[in-house]
Design an enzyme around this catalytic site. Sequence first.
Site, PDB file in Angstrom:
ATOM      1  N   ARG A  71      -7.753  -7.549  -8.096  1.00 21.17           N
ATOM      2  CA  ARG A  71      -9.151  -8.948  -8.203  1.00 21.17           C
ATOM      3  C   ARG A  71      -9.955  -9.055  -8.469  1.00 21.17           C
ATOM      4  O   ARG A  71     -10.570  -7.244  -7.725  1.00 21.17           O
ATOM      5  CB  ARG A  71      -8.304  -9.282  -6.972  1.00 21.17           C
ATOM      6  CG  ARG A  71      -8.917  -9.343  -5.744  1.00 21.17           C
ATOM      7  CD  ARG A  71      -9.092  -9.045  -4.498  1.00 21.17           C
ATOM      8  NE  ARG A  71      -8.858  -8.671  -3.044  1.00 21.17           N
ATOM      9  CZ  ARG A  71     -10.375  -7.999  -2.714  1.00 21.17           C
ATOM     10  NH1 ARG A  71     -10.986  -8.320  -2.580  1.00 21.17           N
ATOM     11  NH2 ARG A  71     -10.336  -7.318  -1.347  1.00 21.17           N
ATOM     12  N   LYS A 124       0.961  -1.704  -0.086  1.00 16.42           N
ATOM     13  CA  LYS A 124       0.618  -0.104  -0.240  1.00 16.42           C
ATOM     14  C   LYS A 124       0.650   1.054   0.594  1.00 16.42           C
ATOM     15  O   LYS A 124       0.397   2.313  -0.924  1.00 16.42           O
ATOM     16  CB  LYS A 124      -0.791  -0.327   1.282  1.00 16.42           C
ATOM     17  CG  LYS A 124      -2.527  -0.885   1.260  1.00 16.42           C
ATOM     18  CD  LYS A 124      -2.526  -0.749   2.068  1.00 16.42           C
ATOM     19  CE  LYS A 124      -4.053  -2.271   2.922  1.00 16.42           C
ATOM     20  NZ  LYS A 124      -4.757  -1.612   3.603  1.00 16.42           N
ATOM     21  N   HIS A 170     -14.307  -1.794  10.027  1.00 14.90           N
ATOM     22  CA  HIS A 170     -13.411  -2.203   8.895  1.00 14.90           C
ATOM     23  C   HIS A 170     -13.435  -3.152   7.824  1.00 14.90           C
ATOM     24  O   HIS A 170     -13.665  -3.257   5.953  1.00 14.90           O
ATOM     25  CB  HIS A 170     -11.810  -1.917   8.985  1.00 14.90           C
ATOM     26  CG  HIS A 170     -11.379  -0.685   9.231  1.00 14.90           C
ATOM     27  ND1 HIS A 170     -12.092   0.377   9.688  1.00 14.90           N
ATOM     28  CD2 HIS A 170     -10.838  -0.686  10.408  1.00 14.90           C
ATOM     29  CE1 HIS A 170     -11.302   1.165  10.667  1.00 14.90           C
ATOM     30  NE2 HIS A 170     -10.538   0.219  11.240  1.00 14.90           N
ATOM     31  N   GLU A 201      -1.155   7.438   9.030  1.00 14.50           N
ATOM     32  CA  GLU A 201      -1.779   8.253   7.686  1.00 14.50           C
ATOM     33  C   GLU A 201      -3.367   8.928   8.673  1.00 14.50           C
ATOM     34  O   GLU A 201      -3.897   8.279   9.881  1.00 14.50           O
ATOM     35  CB  GLU A 201      -3.139   6.981   7.565  1.00 14.50           C
ATOM     36  CG  GLU A 201      -3.104   6.845   5.580  1.00 14.50           C
ATOM     37  CD  GLU A 201      -4.327   5.912   4.537  1.00 14.50           C
ATOM     38  OE1 GLU A 201      -4.647   5.329   5.164  1.00 14.50           O
ATOM     39  OE2 GLU A 201      -3.336   5.877   3.363  1.00 14.50           O
TER      40      GLU A 201
HETATM   41  P1  ADP Z   1     -13.730  -6.359  -0.245  1.00 12.67           P
HETATM   42  O1  ADP Z   1     -13.166  -5.170  -0.792  1.00 12.67           O
HETATM   43  O2  ADP Z   1     -13.955  -7.009  -1.845  1.00 12.67           O
HETATM   44  O3  ADP Z   1     -14.623  -6.073   0.391  1.00 12.67           O
HETATM   45  P2  ADP Z   1     -11.955  -7.689   0.948  1.00 12.67           P
HETATM   46  O4  ADP Z   1     -11.158  -6.790   1.411  1.00 12.67           O
HETATM   47  O5  ADP Z   1     -12.928  -7.809   2.356  1.00 12.67           O
HETATM   48  O6  ADP Z   1     -12.327  -7.350  -0.232  1.00 12.67           O
HETATM   49  O7  ADP Z   1     -11.726  -9.056   0.832  1.00 12.67           O
HETATM   50  C1  ADP Z   1     -11.956 -10.222   0.655  1.00 12.67           C
HETATM   51  C2  ADP Z   1     -11.572 -11.131   0.892  1.00 12.67           C
HETATM   52  O8  ADP Z   1     -10.024 -11.370   0.833  1.00 12.67           O
HETATM   53  C3  ADP Z   1     -12.396 -11.167   1.621  1.00 12.67           C
HETATM   54  O9  ADP Z   1     -13.656 -12.259   2.248  1.00 12.67           O
HETATM   55  C4  ADP Z   1     -11.076 -11.597   3.288  1.00 12.67           C
HETATM   56  O10 ADP Z   1     -11.673 -12.659   3.648  1.00 12.67           O
HETATM   57  C5  ADP Z   1     -10.434 -12.012   1.977  1.00 12.67           C
HETATM   58  N1  ADP Z   1      -8.929 -11.129   2.812  1.00 12.67           N
HETATM   59  C6  ADP Z   1      -8.615  -9.843   1.889  1.00 12.67           C
HETATM   60  N2  ADP Z   1      -7.308  -9.984   2.381  1.00 12.67           N
HETATM   61  C7  ADP Z   1      -6.846 -10.601   3.656  1.00 12.67           C
HETATM   62  C8  ADP Z   1      -6.031 -10.879   4.177  1.00 12.67           C
HETATM   63  N3  ADP Z   1      -4.944 -10.388   4.679  1.00 12.67           N
HETATM   64  N4  ADP Z   1      -5.666 -12.209   4.863  1.00 12.67           N
HETATM   65  C9  ADP Z   1      -6.687 -12.335   5.015  1.00 12.67           C
HETATM   66  N5  ADP Z   1      -7.891 -12.553   4.246  1.00 12.67           N
HETATM   67  C10 ADP Z   1      -8.033 -11.627   3.392  1.00 12.67           C
HETATM   68  P1  ADP Z   2      -7.874  -3.108   3.594  1.00 10.73           P
HETATM   69  O1  ADP Z   2      -7.298  -3.960   2.002  1.00 10.73           O
HETATM   70  O2  ADP Z   2      -8.169  -4.180   4.622  1.00 10.73           O
HETATM   71  O3  ADP Z   2      -8.984  -3.298   3.095  1.00 10.73           O
HETATM   72  P2  ADP Z   2      -8.419  -0.302   3.505  1.00 10.73           P
HETATM   73  O4  ADP Z   2      -7.303   0.752   3.264  1.00 10.73           O
HETATM   74  O5  ADP Z   2      -8.876  -0.912   2.181  1.00 10.73           O
HETATM   75  O6  ADP Z   2      -7.802  -1.604   4.005  1.00 10.73           O
HETATM   76  O7  ADP Z   2      -9.551   0.851   4.394  1.00 10.73           O
HETATM   77  C1  ADP Z   2     -10.091  -0.219   4.854  1.00 10.73           C
HETATM   78  C2  ADP Z   2     -11.057   0.370   5.841  1.00 10.73           C
HETATM   79  O8  ADP Z   2     -10.569   0.819   6.819  1.00 10.73           O
HETATM   80  C3  ADP Z   2     -11.722   1.774   5.227  1.00 10.73           C
HETATM   81  O9  ADP Z   2     -13.106   1.180   4.214  1.00 10.73           O
HETATM   82  C4  ADP Z   2     -12.375   2.402   5.864  1.00 10.73           C
HETATM   83  O10 ADP Z   2     -13.481   2.417   6.433  1.00 10.73           O
HETATM   84  C5  ADP Z   2     -11.215   3.070   7.230  1.00 10.73           C
HETATM   85  N1  ADP Z   2      -9.835   3.398   6.807  1.00 10.73           N
HETATM   86  C6  ADP Z   2      -9.217   3.156   5.876  1.00 10.73           C
HETATM   87  N2  ADP Z   2      -8.137   4.084   5.404  1.00 10.73           N
HETATM   88  C7  ADP Z   2      -7.980   5.382   6.387  1.00 10.73           C
HETATM   89  C8  ADP Z   2      -8.334   6.186   7.070  1.00 10.73           C
HETATM   90  N3  ADP Z   2      -7.341   7.289   7.119  1.00 10.73           N
HETATM   91  N4  ADP Z   2      -9.330   7.298   7.484  1.00 10.73           N
HETATM   92  C9  ADP Z   2     -10.297   6.886   8.544  1.00 10.73           C
HETATM   93  N5  ADP Z   2     -10.403   5.165   8.098  1.00 10.73           N
HETATM   94  C10 ADP Z   2      -9.910   4.558   7.059  1.00 10.73           C
END
Ligand code: ADP
Ligand code: ADP
Length: 511
Positions: free
Chosen positions: A297, A121, A240, A205
Site C-alpha cells: 500500500r 508474512k 515497533h 524469528e
Molecule cells: P507504516 O509501515 O507506513 O508505518 P504501519 O504498519 O504503521 O505503516 O501502518 C499504517 C497504518 O495502518 C497505521 O496507522 C496503523 O494503525 C494501521 N495498521 C497497519 N496494520 C494494522 C493492523 N494489522 N491492524 C490495525 N491497524 C493497522
Molecule cells: P509490522 O507488520 O508490525 O510492521 P514488521 O515485521 O515490519 O512488523 O516489524 C516491525 C518492527 O519490529 C521492525 O521495524 C523492528 O523494529 C521490529 N522487528 C521485526 N522483526 C524483528 C527481528 N527479527 N528482530 C528484531 N526486531 C524486529
Amino acid sequence: MEIPKKISAILIANRGEIALRIIRACRHMSIKSIAVYSDEDQNSLHVKFADECYHIGAAPPSESYLNIDKIIETAKKVGADAIHPGYGFLSENEGFAERCEKENIIFIGPTSKAMELTGDKMKCKVIMKDAKVPTVPGSDGTVENVQEAINISAEAGYPVLLKSAFGGGGRGIRMASDEKQLKQEFEMASEESRAAFGKSALFIEKNLEDIRHIEFQLLLDSHGNGRHLFERECSIQRRHQKLVEFTPSPVVDSRIREEVGEIAVRAAQAVNYLNAGTAEFLRDKQGKFYFIEINSRLQVEHPVTELVTGLDLVKLQIQIAQGEEINFRQEELKMQGAAIECRINAEDPFLEFAPSVGLVPDCNLPYGPGIRVDSYLYPGCTVSGYYDSLIAKLISWGRDFEEARVREREALKEFRIEGISTTIPLFKTILDEQNFLQGRLSTDYLERYGLIQKMIDAAEKETRKNADAAVAAFLMHSEFNQDSKLKEANSYSPRSSSGWTGLTLDRKRRS
Ligand code: ADP
Ligand code: ADP
Ligand code: MG
C-alpha cells in the site's frame, strides 16, 4: 488482460490526512474525488474537500470504513470507476481487492493475489528465500505447537521473536528471552492469533539486536517495469511503530542503495507485485540487510520520498492503476537533498502515550521554506477516539540533513495544537539529540538513550523558565503599579501628568 480505462472518479475508502492527500492528487489530475464518512466524521475536512461525499455508517470502523459491502455498494451507486484504500483500514485486505476485481472497479493497489502473498508474512518469507532475498533466520513455516517452537528457538538462539503471519502496525510481535518465557508467550500469542484470524499462524524469528529499520519505496507497473525510489530510515520507533522517518539513511551510500534497491525490486517481482509498495529490511551492525516484509500500500511516510525525488506517489499510483507505463528509468532518478517526517499523534508522551482525544478549539500549523504539513486539523475540529491516533505529519526538506533538521525543529516550535496532548514535545527533544544528530540510530533508540526522560527534563526546565518569567513579569507589574501610585500622589509635577511619560521613564529606568 483487459486494458484498464482512464479513471474518471475515485472513491476514497479512508479518512483523515490520507483521504485529503488522495483528494489533492485527484484534483491535480482532474479526476472526481468521492469521499465516504462515518457519523463521527460529518464535520471532517475530507468531507468538506471532496467533490462528493456519502455517509456510510456509524462511528466504529467495522460499521463504516471497514464495511466492504457498503463501500462497494456506494462506489457502484455513485459511478466511481476506482477505489483508493489509503493505508490502514481495507488497504491490505485481499478480500476487498478481490471484490473490487469482481465488481469491475479498479482497485488502486496490487492484485488480490499479490496481496494474499504479501499479507501472509510467512508465505512471503518462503518465496523470498527461493528468490535468494536474504531473510531473518527462524522457522521455515508457521509453528504449530510449543515443542516445535522450542526446538527452532534453541537452534536460532535466544532471544527470539514470535510473530503473527498476519500482524501489522507493530502488533502481533512478542519477544522471548528463554524457553520458559517462550512457553508462556507462545500460548498467549496463539490464543490472540486464533481470536483475530481463526487460526494460530505464528512463526519464529531470531531477535536481531542493535538493528536499524531501513525500507525501500517501490513502484511496479503492468508492463513489467520495476523501480525503487531509494530508502527511508525508520529506526526511530516506539513499540515497533515508527515515529520519525527520514532519507537518506546515514548508513546507506550509493553502492548500498543500488544493491539493496535491486534486491527490493526483485522481492516485489517474486510476488508479481503491482503499483506502489514498500520492502522493509532490518540492517545489523555488520551492515547486512534482512528482508522482513512488503507493505502492499501507500505508506504513512511516503512524503519523505516525494520530497527528495520530486515525484507524486499518489498520482503515479493512479497512472499505474489505469494501465500507464512508468515513464522514467532507474538511472534517471536522482535523490535531491534530505527530508524528515515526524508523525504527530494525539497521544500524551508524558503519560505512557495514552490516547488524547476531543475538541481542538484552536491550532496553528507551521509554514515556511521546505515545510509540508499533511493533516486534517483545523481550528474547531474534533479528534476522534475511534480511529488512528495520527493527526498530522510534519515533513521538512533541506539541501542536506542539517538544513532539513533545523527546518523541522523550528516548525515543531511553531506547531500549536490546543485542547489535546500530542507527541510534539518528544520530537522537539529528538530533533536536538546528539545521537540523532550523528546518525547513531537503532530500533531501540528511545530506550537506549533515555529519550523520554530527556523530554521530561526539557519540559521541567521549560516550566521553570516560564515560572521565573511569570514571577519577573508579576514583580515588574506590581512595581510599576506602585510607581504609578507614587507618581499619582506626586502629581504636582507637570511631567508625570501624562501616563505615557510615566511609562517611558519607568521602562528606561529598568533597562
Ligand atoms: P507504516 O509501515 O507506513 O508505518 P504501519 O504498519 O504503521 O505503516 O501502518 C499504517 C497504518 O495502518 C497505521 O496507522 C496503523 O494503525 C494501521 N495498521 C497497519 N496494520 C494494522 C493492523 N494489522 N491492524 C490495525 N491497524 C493497522
Ligand atoms: P509490522 O507488520 O508490525 O510492521 P514488521 O515485521 O515490519 O512488523 O516489524 C516491525 C518492527 O519490529 C521492525 O521495524 C523492528 O523494529 C521490529 N522487528 C521485526 N522483526 C524483528 C527481528 N527479527 N528482530 C528484531 N526486531 C524486529
Ligand atoms: Mg512493518
